[in-house]
Design an enzyme around this catalytic site. Structure first.
Site, PDB file in Angstrom:
ATOM      1  N   ASP A 195     -11.982  -9.466   4.673  1.00  0.00           N
ATOM      2  CA  ASP A 195     -13.249  -9.549   3.937  1.00  0.00           C
ATOM      3  C   ASP A 195     -13.728 -11.002   3.895  1.00  0.00           C
ATOM      4  OD1 ASP A 195     -13.117  -6.813   3.265  1.00  0.00           O
ATOM      5  OD2 ASP A 195     -13.958  -7.182   1.277  1.00  0.00           O
ATOM      6  N   TYR A 208       0.825  -1.207   0.000  1.00  0.00           N
ATOM      7  CA  TYR A 208       0.000   0.000   0.000  1.00  0.00           C
ATOM      8  C   TYR A 208       0.860   1.259   0.000  1.00  0.00           C
ATOM      9  CZ  TYR A 208      -4.633  -2.075   0.978  1.00  0.00           C
ATOM     10  OH  TYR A 208      -5.824  -2.739   0.909  1.00  0.00           O
ATOM     11  N   ASP A 223      -6.093  -7.123   4.401  1.00  0.00           N
ATOM     12  CA  ASP A 223      -7.261  -6.531   3.739  1.00  0.00           C
ATOM     13  C   ASP A 223      -8.120  -7.642   3.127  1.00  0.00           C
ATOM     14  OD1 ASP A 223      -8.901  -4.509   2.528  1.00  0.00           O
ATOM     15  OD2 ASP A 223      -7.900  -4.930   0.630  1.00  0.00           O
ATOM     16  N   LYS A 251       3.843 -15.176   2.622  1.00  0.00           N
ATOM     17  CA  LYS A 251       4.056 -15.942   1.389  1.00  0.00           C
ATOM     18  C   LYS A 251       5.561 -16.150   1.277  1.00  0.00           C
ATOM     19  CE  LYS A 251       2.625 -17.804  -2.490  1.00  0.00           C
ATOM     20  NZ  LYS A 251       1.801 -19.033  -2.534  1.00  0.00           N
ATOM     21  N   ASP A 294      -2.133 -18.438   0.925  1.00  0.00           N
ATOM     22  CA  ASP A 294      -3.077 -19.217   0.107  1.00  0.00           C
ATOM     23  C   ASP A 294      -3.726 -20.309   0.949  1.00  0.00           C
ATOM     24  OD1 ASP A 294      -0.520 -20.308   0.176  1.00  0.00           O
ATOM     25  OD2 ASP A 294      -0.535 -21.026  -1.894  1.00  0.00           O
TER      26      ASP A 294
END
Ligand code: IPM
Ligand code: MG
Length: 378
Positions: free
Chosen positions: A269, A141, A265, A209, A241
């Site tokens: 959700d 970001y 983020d 990751k 993942d």
């Protein structure tokens, strides 16, 4: 003592859900004899329309003088064609950065009354209670961003400069965003996650990751260093993942999840569906002190804006987090959470969590009913 709250209603459903939360805060003030002084400030699309910028200087200056910020949501199709740095979302990103709010807490706790509202099976979600700790002022970001046209004068040179290595790029448009983390940034969010775990079930899952990304390998190393200070806390690492599947396969295996800005983020959700609706998830953004910014994790939902359809619970629960973290009002925070539970147990549902046989209520009515319960609680 007065508590000063900067209120940023924002766009779309923002004003409706914030109004509902302010009603609840009023009820808390009355019941417990507090004084909340709120001041409305502009940010997001509304600020672009009025002041020509998503985050006017005045908003930032005034917000800094308060004890906490309560924010609805920003953005909408009206401003989608704005250039990147003038999009309404810049208001949120700017507030987070300028107010040094590096930690974003997103509690995901299934309210028993809503077990059947989740798209997941009841036995999978019932009792799930986890906390996502998202790093908020670093990562992709806030790394370098750019859009270039390869083949135009200097564009290629600038990119190579930045990458510090040769890369052959085909001519044409080219854009990049850099994922980057310093050990200082990783350590402070790691320590906060471990501190939270000490107050909960003493388990931290760090998500990265590391099989592909350098920034993730550093993330993992630093989390291992942080763990040494917290021998009671169990730490495990999980690739993002795999986390995406584990969250819906068995959310009850998690206590505290700590992760980077982008992964947090996305995963939050996803996790919202464990609770039944994205309209249920609150968040607190904190820095070093007690100052915080509180907002629902959902967006401005332009499709339902102004129609009294939005679920205000995420914002009301965000106000409860404000009471807890910024004002140290634990009892009051619990009272708000219990009022929400009571409201749901009584069968009241906004459209997003409606199931047959329940009572459908609108945004304003939901806020009023929850506020009323605080007033009448023993
Ligand atoms: C969130 C939102 C924001 C984010 C947007 C609006 C910039 O999705 O708070 O989760 O990506 O952080
Ligand atoms: Mg988001």
């Amino acid at each position: 003592m007065d508590h000063r709250i900067a209120v940023i209603k924002g766009d779309g459903v923002g004003p409706e859900v914030v109004d509902a939360a302010l009603g609840v805060l009023d009820a808390v003030a009355k019941k417990y004899g507090h004084k909340f002084k709120s001041q409305q400030l502009l940010a997001g699309g509304a600020a672009i329309d009025e002041e020509g910028a998503p985050l006017p200087k005045k908003t930032l200056k005034e917000a800094k003088k308060t004890d906490a910020v309560l924010l609805g949501a920003v953005g909408g199709p009206k401003w989608d064609s704005q250039p990147g740095e003038k999009r309404p979302e810049q208001a949120i990103l700017g507030l987070r950065e300028e107010l040094a709010l590096f930690a974003n807490l997103r509690p995901v706790s299934v309210r028993e009354a809503l077990v059947d509202a989740s798209p997941l099976k009841a036995e999978i979600v019932s009792g799930a209670d986890l906390l996502i700790v998202r790093e908020l002022t670093g990562g992709i970001y806030f790394g370098s961003h750019g859009t270039e046209v390869i083949g135009e004068a200097n564009a290629f040179g600038r990119f190579v400069d930045f990458l510090k290595k040769e890369k052959t790029l085909p001519p044409g448009r080219f854009a990049y965003d850099v994922e980057q983390y310093s050990e200082v940034e990783i350590r402070r969010i790691g320590e906060l996650a471990f501190e939270m775990a000490m107050k909960r079930n003493k388990r931290v899952t760090s998500v990265d990751k590391a099989n592909v990304l350098d920034s993730s390998r550093l993330w993992r190393q630093v989390m291992e260093e942080v763990r040494v200070k917290y021998p009671e806390v169990r730490l495990n690492h999980m690739y993002v993942d795999n986390m995406a599947q584990q969250l819906i396969l068995d959310p009850k295996q998690f206590d505290v999840i700590v992760t980077s800005n982008l992964f947090g983020d996305i995963l939050s959700d996803e996790a919202s569906q464990i609770t039944g609706s994205i309209g249920m998830l609150p968040s607190a953004s904190l820095g070093d002190g007690t100052f915080g910014l509180y907002e629902p994790i959902h967006g401005s939902a332009p499709d339902i804006a102004g129609r009294d359809l939005a679920n205000p619970i995420a914002t009301i629960l965000s106000a409860a987090l404000m009471l807890r973290y910024s004002f140290g009002m634990l009892e009051e925070a619990i009272a708000v959470e219990q009022a929400v539970d009571g409201f749901l147990l009584a069968g009241n549902r906004t459209p997003d969590i409606y199931v047959e046989g329940m009572t459908k209520v609108g945004t304003a009515e939901a806020g009023r009913l929850i506020a009323e319960r605080i007033g009448s609680a023993a």
